[in-house]
Design a protein around this motif. Structure first.
Motif, PDB file in Angstrom:
ATOM      1  N   ARG A  11      70.590  -1.940  -3.559  1.00 64.12           N
ATOM      2  CA  ARG A  11      69.880  -1.536  -2.347  1.00 64.12           C
ATOM      3  C   ARG A  11      69.603  -0.038  -2.407  1.00 64.12           C
ATOM      4  NH1 ARG A  11      72.092  -4.713   2.890  1.00 64.12           N
ATOM      5  NH2 ARG A  11      72.248  -6.762   1.963  1.00 64.12           N
ATOM      6  N   CYS A  28      63.491 -10.580   4.155  1.00 68.77           N
ATOM      7  CA  CYS A  28      64.924 -10.304   4.353  1.00 68.77           C
ATOM      8  C   CYS A  28      65.572 -11.426   5.168  1.00 68.77           C
ATOM      9  CB  CYS A  28      65.132  -8.970   5.065  1.00 68.77           C
ATOM     10  SG  CYS A  28      64.698  -7.549   4.054  1.00 68.77           S
ATOM     11  N   ASP A  50      70.015  -9.037   8.491  1.00 71.77           N
ATOM     12  CA  ASP A  50      70.252  -7.769   7.795  1.00 71.77           C
ATOM     13  C   ASP A  50      68.920  -7.256   7.257  1.00 71.77           C
ATOM     14  OD1 ASP A  50      71.055  -5.671   6.185  1.00 71.77           O
ATOM     15  OD2 ASP A  50      72.178  -6.912   4.777  1.00 71.77           O
ATOM     16  N   ASN A  51      68.476  -6.116   7.761  1.00 67.50           N
ATOM     17  CA  ASN A  51      67.224  -5.530   7.290  1.00 67.50           C
ATOM     18  C   ASN A  51      67.405  -4.806   5.959  1.00 67.50           C
ATOM     19  OD1 ASN A  51      64.425  -5.240   7.751  1.00 67.50           O
ATOM     20  ND2 ASN A  51      64.742  -3.104   8.256  1.00 67.50           N
ATOM     21  N   ARG A  52      68.636  -4.707   5.490  1.00 67.59           N
ATOM     22  CA  ARG A  52      68.990  -4.149   4.179  1.00 67.59           C
ATOM     23  C   ARG A  52      68.844  -2.650   4.052  1.00 67.59           C
ATOM     24  NH1 ARG A  52      66.215  -8.919   0.818  1.00 67.59           N
ATOM     25  NH2 ARG A  52      67.661 -10.520   1.441  1.00 67.59           N
TER      26      ARG A  52
END
Length: 179
Positions: free
Chosen positions: A164, A123, A26-28
């Motif tokens: 986020r 990440c 997950d690159n967020r």
């Protein structure tokens, strides 16, 4: 509150980047090209109005995605080539910096290197993930010349320190000629 400005690629590029990322973690954050790195904004309304003013007088422009690159072992990205993007950056920075908190570490904001992030080590992406992601991205980029016209910028904000970044507002590039 922290904010940054990005350009979101069109659906076909967006979907491909997400599919590459999701195989490894997950690159967020959604795929984007950072125009203004994260900063603390002290006057949100004036900051956004300044962005709107610059964008209202700026024409859409082409962005090319020629190859992959990296920032050391920390970040894997798709490189970006665009004179229009650099012109927008140069027009935008003096207009918005007036409404930002002076940052202790300005290095990130003084050496603008436009890119579309594939993965970041913090990440959870490993060295092996980066190798495989790079291979997939280069395969995608080698199929044809990948480019698109940027028609807007997206303002992101981080509503809480532990949260986020989220999309806050899209602002159109309203000039008449395509650069």
């Amino acid at each position: 509150m922290k904010y940054f400005i990005g350009i979101v690629p069109p659906e076909d590029i967006y979907t491909t980047v997400v599919s590459i990322q999701k195989k490894f973690g997950d690159n967020r954050l959604e795929p984007h090209i950072t125009l203004r790195a994260p900063v603390t904004v002290i006057e949100e309304t004036k900051w956004i109005e300044a962005i709107e003013h610059i964008c209202a007088n700026f024409s859409p422009f082409e962005i090319k995605l020629p190859t992959t690159g990296n920032f050391g072992k920390r970040v894997l990205f798709i490189d970006v080539s665009s004179n229009g993007l650099k012109e927008l950056y140069n027009a935008l920075m003096p207009a918005i910096e007036l409404f930002e908190q002076p940052e202790i570490n300005k290095k990130e904001n003084t050496n603008y290197h436009p890119h579309l992030t594939l993965g970041r080590s913090w990440c959870g992406f490993s060295k092996q993930d980066f190798i495989q992601m790079k291979e997939l991205a280069n395969e995608f980029l080698s199929q044809k010349k990948i480019s698109f016209i940027a028609h807007s910028v997206r303002v992101y904000h981080k509503p809480s320190a532990s949260g986020r970044y989220e999309a806050k507002k899209d602002i159109a590039l309203s000039g008449t000629a395509v650069i």
